[in-house]
Design an enzyme around this catalytic site. Structure first.
Site, PDB file in Angstrom:
ATOM      1  N   PRO A   2       0.703  -1.128  -0.141  1.00 33.24           N
ATOM      2  CA  PRO A   2       0.242  -0.115  -0.123  1.00 33.24           C
ATOM      3  C   PRO A   2       0.870   1.362   0.189  1.00 33.24           C
ATOM      4  CG  PRO A   2      -0.548  -1.500   1.819  1.00 33.24           C
ATOM      5  CD  PRO A   2       0.663  -1.881   1.307  1.00 33.24           C
ATOM      6  N   GLU A   3       0.688   2.167  -0.967  1.00 34.61           N
ATOM      7  CA  GLU A   3       1.416   3.480  -1.132  1.00 34.61           C
ATOM      8  C   GLU A   3       0.064   4.431  -1.267  1.00 34.61           C
ATOM      9  OE1 GLU A   3       4.412   3.591  -4.217  1.00 34.61           O
ATOM     10  OE2 GLU A   3       4.753   1.312  -3.840  1.00 34.61           O
ATOM     11  N   HIS A  86      -4.158 -14.067  11.329  1.00 36.51           N
ATOM     12  CA  HIS A  86      -3.494 -13.029  11.385  1.00 36.51           C
ATOM     13  C   HIS A  86      -4.094 -11.441  11.446  1.00 36.51           C
ATOM     14  CE1 HIS A  86      -0.550 -15.783   9.463  1.00 36.51           C
ATOM     15  NE2 HIS A  86      -1.497 -15.805   8.323  1.00 36.51           N
ATOM     16  N   ARG A 107       2.469  -9.895   8.300  1.00 34.03           N
ATOM     17  CA  ARG A 107       3.945  -9.695   8.373  1.00 34.03           C
ATOM     18  C   ARG A 107       4.129  -8.605   9.665  1.00 34.03           C
ATOM     19  NH1 ARG A 107       6.572 -10.143   2.300  1.00 34.03           N
ATOM     20  NH2 ARG A 107       5.249 -11.939   1.730  1.00 34.03           N
TER      21      ARG A 107
END
Length: 281
Positions: A2-3, A86, A107
């Site tokens: 994601p940017e 997660h 992560r």
DNA sequence: ACGGTGCCCTGGCCGC
DNA sequence: TGCGGCCAGGGCACCG
């Protein structure tokens, strides 16, 4: 990854959902360590006033004077449905529908924390972040000033968020390709004209990607679970070995600032080495 | 202040 | 097929 375009897409989905809701309760997955998910309990009882974005950060001001700061990292996904795996943070919200917000982050590169409003000192990147690229304050002249005197590679500087906010590895490569600038070019060496090209390229690629709901490589999803479609329009990132869409030369992959970097060896000329002039020799 | 390095973290992919 | 190893990368601490 994601940017800015992906985070902006998420922001537009979150705003109508979350604005005005009260955070009833916060839950943290067990054994989640410190600073990435800090101060969540401070949010309990506070109302979400707005859903804002700064660079790649989501900023949710709360009516009790705190700010909920979310960064998706590489794999963070916000969802109104239980992702089951997660899940790092769960918010219980007031209201009738979609009363739970799930933050999934396999992560653990993301952040989800509550701090006193505008206490940016806890997050250095927010402290020194450059202007928003899609606001009028981001001008070519201002951009040129921010690059002046910098000897490091333009790619590394853009990734730092200092000259302009919100660019990550994908859109840096795309913007440099569009502006025909080699990623290793010392930032301060860019002419006013070249800087203007880069300025224009940054704005154009970000706007085009937002219109396509961003780029999905692996994990990124919108709040509704959709993929972004800008992937198919990437001209540089991930296309090493494939022909340049302008000149047909094979794109090359290298490493700049510890990041995989894609450029066209013909369109984006290697900068001449510095030195060999002046008092240095 | 500036530029460079290494770390975090783990799913997915590669080679054997 | 199973397994070990390695890669991806934004932000940040740290170093010279």
């Amino acid at each position: 990854m994601p940017e800015l375009p992906e985070v902006e897409t998420v922001r537009r989905e979150l705003a109508p959902w979350l604005t005005g809701r009260i955070v009833r309760r916060t839950r943290l997955a067990e054994a989640e360590p410190g600073p990435r998910y800090a101060g969540l309990e401070r949010a309990e009882g506070q109302r979400i006033v707005a859903v804002n974005r700064r660079g790649k950060f989501l900023l949710l001001p709360l009516n009790g004077g705190d700010e909920l700061i979310i960064h998706l990292g590489m794999t963070g996904v916000i969802s109104c449905r239980d992702p089951r795996h997660h899940v790092r943070v769960v918010l219980d919200l007031s209201g009738r529908r979609h009363r739970r917000l799930y933050f999934r982050d396999p992560r653990r590169f993301g952040r989800f924390l509550v701090v006193p409003a505008r206490d940016y000192r806890t997050l250095p990147t927010l402290h020194h972040m450059g202007p928003e690229p899609l606001e009028p304050s981001f001008t070519a002249d201002h951009f040129h000033e921010r690059l002046a005197g910098r000897r490091g590679p333009i790619k590394a500087l853009l990734l730092s968020q200092r000259p302009v906010a919100g660019l990550g590895n994908i859109y840096v490569d795309e913007a440099l390709w569009a502006a025909r600038i080699h990623p290793l070019t010392p930032a301060g060496r860019l002419s006013r004209r070249k800087t203007a090209h880069l300025h224009q390229a940054v704005v154009a690629v970000l706007e085009a990607s937002i219109a396509a709901s961003g780029t999905t490589f692996h994990d990124y999803r919108t709040v509704e679970g959709e993929r972004g479609t800008f992937f198919e329009r990437l001209a540089a990132y991930g296309r090493d070995g494939e022909p340049c869409r302008r000149c047909g030369a094979r794109l090359r992959k290298s490493v700049v600032a510890q990041r995989g970097t894609h450029h066209c060896p013909r369109c984006q000329r290697t900068p001449r080495p510095e030195g060999r002039r002046g008092k240095a020799s």
